[in-house]
Design a protein around this motif. Structure first.
Motif, PDB file in Angstrom:
ATOM      1  N   SER A   2       0.846  -1.193   0.000  1.00  0.00           N
ATOM      2  CA  SER A   2       0.000   0.000   0.000  1.00  0.00           C
ATOM      3  C   SER A   2       0.879   1.240   0.000  1.00  0.00           C
ATOM      4  O   SER A   2       1.756   1.394   0.859  1.00  0.00           O
ATOM      5  CB  SER A   2      -0.905   0.018   1.241  1.00  0.00           C
ATOM      6  N   ILE A   3       0.652   2.103  -0.961  1.00  0.00           N
ATOM      7  CA  ILE A   3       1.399   3.355  -1.072  1.00  0.00           C
ATOM      8  C   ILE A   3       0.477   4.491  -0.642  1.00  0.00           C
ATOM      9  O   ILE A   3      -0.544   4.755  -1.290  1.00  0.00           O
ATOM     10  CB  ILE A   3       1.890   3.584  -2.512  1.00  0.00           C
ATOM     11  N   VAL A   4       0.817   5.142   0.455  1.00  0.00           N
ATOM     12  CA  VAL A   4       0.000   6.219   0.990  1.00  0.00           C
ATOM     13  C   VAL A   4       0.601   7.552   0.570  1.00  0.00           C
ATOM     14  O   VAL A   4       1.786   7.816   0.810  1.00  0.00           O
ATOM     15  CB  VAL A   4      -0.085   6.131   2.533  1.00  0.00           C
ATOM     16  N   ILE A   5      -0.218   8.389  -0.053  1.00  0.00           N
ATOM     17  CA  ILE A   5       0.234   9.697  -0.532  1.00  0.00           C
ATOM     18  C   ILE A   5      -0.463  10.784   0.267  1.00  0.00           C
ATOM     19  O   ILE A   5      -1.689  10.923   0.202  1.00  0.00           O
ATOM     20  CB  ILE A   5      -0.092   9.916  -2.028  1.00  0.00           C
ATOM     21  N   THR A   6       0.278  11.575   1.039  1.00  0.00           N
ATOM     22  CA  THR A   6      -0.328  12.713   1.728  1.00  0.00           C
ATOM     23  C   THR A   6      -0.454  13.882   0.747  1.00  0.00           C
ATOM     24  O   THR A   6       0.240  13.927  -0.268  1.00  0.00           O
ATOM     25  CB  THR A   6       0.520  13.155   2.932  1.00  0.00           C
ATOM     26  N   GLY A   7      -1.350  14.814   1.060  1.00  0.00           N
ATOM     27  CA  GLY A   7      -1.538  15.956   0.165  1.00  0.00           C
ATOM     28  C   GLY A   7      -1.887  15.516  -1.238  1.00  0.00           C
ATOM     29  O   GLY A   7      -1.462  16.118  -2.234  1.00  0.00           O
ATOM     30  N   ALA A   8      -2.698  14.461  -1.334  1.00  0.00           N
ATOM     31  CA  ALA A   8      -2.921  13.805  -2.630  1.00  0.00           C
ATOM     32  C   ALA A   8      -3.594  14.695  -3.661  1.00  0.00           C
ATOM     33  O   ALA A   8      -3.389  14.511  -4.863  1.00  0.00           O
ATOM     34  CB  ALA A   8      -3.751  12.537  -2.427  1.00  0.00           C
ATOM     35  N   ASN A   9      -4.421  15.648  -3.212  1.00  0.00           N
ATOM     36  CA  ASN A   9      -5.107  16.474  -4.200  1.00  0.00           C
ATOM     37  C   ASN A   9      -4.401  17.809  -4.431  1.00  0.00           C
ATOM     38  O   ASN A   9      -4.947  18.701  -5.071  1.00  0.00           O
ATOM     39  CB  ASN A   9      -6.576  16.701  -3.816  1.00  0.00           C
ATOM     40  N   GLY A  10      -3.165  17.938  -3.948  1.00  0.00           N
ATOM     41  CA  GLY A  10      -2.348  19.097  -4.302  1.00  0.00           C
ATOM     42  C   GLY A  10      -1.735  18.904  -5.676  1.00  0.00           C
ATOM     43  O   GLY A  10      -1.875  17.845  -6.295  1.00  0.00           O
ATOM     44  N   LYS A  11      -1.034  19.912  -6.160  1.00  0.00           N
ATOM     45  CA  LYS A  11      -0.466  19.842  -7.514  1.00  0.00           C
ATOM     46  C   LYS A  11       0.494  18.660  -7.662  1.00  0.00           C
ATOM     47  O   LYS A  11       0.399  17.875  -8.600  1.00  0.00           O
ATOM     48  CB  LYS A  11       0.254  21.154  -7.842  1.00  0.00           C
ATOM     49  N   LEU A  12       1.443  18.532  -6.726  1.00  0.00           N
ATOM     50  CA  LEU A  12       2.414  17.451  -6.838  1.00  0.00           C
ATOM     51  C   LEU A  12       1.780  16.105  -6.540  1.00  0.00           C
ATOM     52  O   LEU A  12       2.028  15.127  -7.247  1.00  0.00           O
ATOM     53  CB  LEU A  12       3.596  17.702  -5.892  1.00  0.00           C
ATOM     54  N   GLY A  13       0.939  16.042  -5.497  1.00  0.00           N
ATOM     55  CA  GLY A  13       0.295  14.783  -5.141  1.00  0.00           C
ATOM     56  C   GLY A  13      -0.515  14.203  -6.283  1.00  0.00           C
ATOM     57  O   GLY A  13      -0.453  12.995  -6.566  1.00  0.00           O
ATOM     58  N   ASN A  14      -1.282  15.049  -6.944  1.00  0.00           N
ATOM     59  CA  ASN A  14      -2.071  14.615  -8.097  1.00  0.00           C
ATOM     60  C   ASN A  14      -1.191  14.018  -9.180  1.00  0.00           C
ATOM     61  O   ASN A  14      -1.508  12.969  -9.761  1.00  0.00           O
ATOM     62  CB  ASN A  14      -2.847  15.808  -8.666  1.00  0.00           C
ATOM     63  N   LEU A  15      -0.091  14.699  -9.476  1.00  0.00           N
ATOM     64  CA  LEU A  15       0.796  14.228 -10.532  1.00  0.00           C
ATOM     65  C   LEU A  15       1.474  12.913 -10.153  1.00  0.00           C
ATOM     66  O   LEU A  15       1.659  12.025 -10.999  1.00  0.00           O
ATOM     67  CB  LEU A  15       1.862  15.292 -10.840  1.00  0.00           C
ATOM     68  N   ILE A  16       1.851  12.772  -8.877  1.00  0.00           N
ATOM     69  CA  ILE A  16       2.471  11.522  -8.441  1.00  0.00           C
ATOM     70  C   ILE A  16       1.509  10.353  -8.646  1.00  0.00           C
ATOM     71  O   ILE A  16       1.886   9.285  -9.141  1.00  0.00           O
ATOM     72  CB  ILE A  16       2.904  11.616  -6.962  1.00  0.00           C
ATOM     73  N   ILE A  17       0.254  10.557  -8.272  1.00  0.00           N
ATOM     74  CA  ILE A  17      -0.731   9.488  -8.424  1.00  0.00           C
ATOM     75  C   ILE A  17      -0.944   9.149  -9.893  1.00  0.00           C
ATOM     76  O   ILE A  17      -1.026   7.966 -10.266  1.00  0.00           O
ATOM     77  CB  ILE A  17      -2.049   9.869  -7.725  1.00  0.00           C
ATOM     78  N   LYS A  18      -1.018  10.152 -10.753  1.00  0.00           N
ATOM     79  CA  LYS A  18      -1.177   9.884 -12.185  1.00  0.00           C
ATOM     80  C   LYS A  18      -0.014   9.057 -12.722  1.00  0.00           C
ATOM     81  O   LYS A  18      -0.203   8.131 -13.532  1.00  0.00           O
ATOM     82  CB  LYS A  18      -1.277  11.203 -12.955  1.00  0.00           C
ATOM     83  N   GLN A  19       1.194   9.374 -12.279  1.00  0.00           N
ATOM     84  CA  GLN A  19       2.362   8.620 -12.725  1.00  0.00           C
ATOM     85  C   GLN A  19       2.380   7.217 -12.126  1.00  0.00           C
ATOM     86  O   GLN A  19       2.739   6.243 -12.796  1.00  0.00           O
ATOM     87  CB  GLN A  19       3.644   9.370 -12.338  1.00  0.00           C
ATOM     88  N   LEU A  20       1.961   7.096 -10.865  1.00  0.00           N
ATOM     89  CA  LEU A  20       1.930   5.788 -10.207  1.00  0.00           C
ATOM     90  C   LEU A  20       0.965   4.831 -10.885  1.00  0.00           C
ATOM     91  O   LEU A  20       1.225   3.620 -10.968  1.00  0.00           O
ATOM     92  CB  LEU A  20       1.528   5.960  -8.743  1.00  0.00           C
TER      93      LEU A  20
END
Length: 275
Positions: A2-20
């Motif tokens: 499980s990969i937990v991303i904090t600040g997921a709906n911020g600019k960087l968080g959103n992009l990290i999730i899209k790439q993941l």
């Protein structure tokens, strides 16, 4: 996993999730947000959403349960004292929830800077080491977004880019490259207890910026040094390391970083682009 991303709906968080999502299935990703309703777009993609508020420690421990990897995107609060306290809340919750690995978005070459934000990042790195959790420090250079405050469209209109005098060099990068590298680190082995300096591999200058503006606009944009310029950005730039470089980012990406010319297109009006 499980990969937990904090600040997921911020600019960087959103992009990290899209790439993941290009590397792991959505059911392995947990998006942590301050308001659950803002996580609906993630849920629609099959991603779990959890409440995660840096100012509410009780929300953090629940949010981090089962985290094989936890991405701490540094707080965006304007007060660095509050930011450090928020990061401390995350550290405590990470220990209690037995997170196996923490990735922290730090700042490139912070030892060479004198501003309050770089001190914050060094203090947070120290706290993470002290917590005893395996870590990866992603030390991100200044985002190339900073050029937006220079009013590139006005420079194109005048045919002149005016800057404060100095031998300015920049190691800046785009959020997209940072996000892609973060996704690579999260989805590949061998990155624990490592520190990466995520910068461009060759620094650029304001002369390079003027040349990129000339190429994009089809007009000759000259560079002018003007000591009368008053812009807060120069004071900030003078207190951080904007010129030291590393090949860490390109090595992990397996490709060159996005060029300066390409990265500034979003800050230029369509009518100023040379089609």
């Amino acid at each position: 996993m499980s990969i937990v991303i904090t600040g997921a709906n911020g600019k960087l968080g959103n992009l990290i999730i899209k790439q993941l999502l290009q590397k792991v299935p959505p059911n392995q990703i947990i998006a942590c947000v301050r308001r659950l309703e803002s996580g609906k777009p993630f849920e629609e993609q099959g991603i779990s959403v959890r409440l995660c508020d840096y100012d509410q420690p009780e929300s953090l421990e629940h949010a981090f349960v089962g985290a094989s990897q936890l991405v701490l995107i540094s707080s965006s609060h304007h007060d660095d004292t509050i930011r450090l306290r928020q990061h401390a809340h995350v550290m405590e919750a990470a220990k209690k929830s037995k997170a196996e690995h923490i990735l922290y978005t730090s700042f490139a070459f912070p030892e060479n800077g004198s501003s309050s934000p770089v001190h914050l990042h060094l203090a947070t790195e120290h706290a993470i080491r002290a917590a005893g959790i395996p870590f990866t420090f992603l030390r991100n250079a200044l985002y190339t977004d900073f050029v937006e405050v220079l009013d590139l469209n006005a420079a194109i209109k005048k045919g002149k880019l005016s800057i404060f005098p100095g031998d300015w060099k920049f190691n800046s990068v785009t959020r997209l490259d940072i996000a892609a590298a973060c996704a690579a680190v999260l989805s590949e082995p061998g990155h624990r207890n490592k520190t990466y300096e995520f910068t461009t591999s060759r620094p650029w200058t304001f002369g390079d910026l003027a040349a990129a503006l000339s190429d994009l606009s089809g007009k000759t944009i000259t560079l002018e040094q003007d000591p009368q310029i008053q812009n807060w950005i120069y004071g900030f730039l003078s207190k951080i390391d904007t010129s030291s470089i590393s090949n860490d980012l390109e090595r992990i990406l397996g490709r060159p970083v996005i060029t300066l010319k390409e990265s500034i297109k979003t800050f230029i009006s369509m009518k100023n682009l040379n089609d």
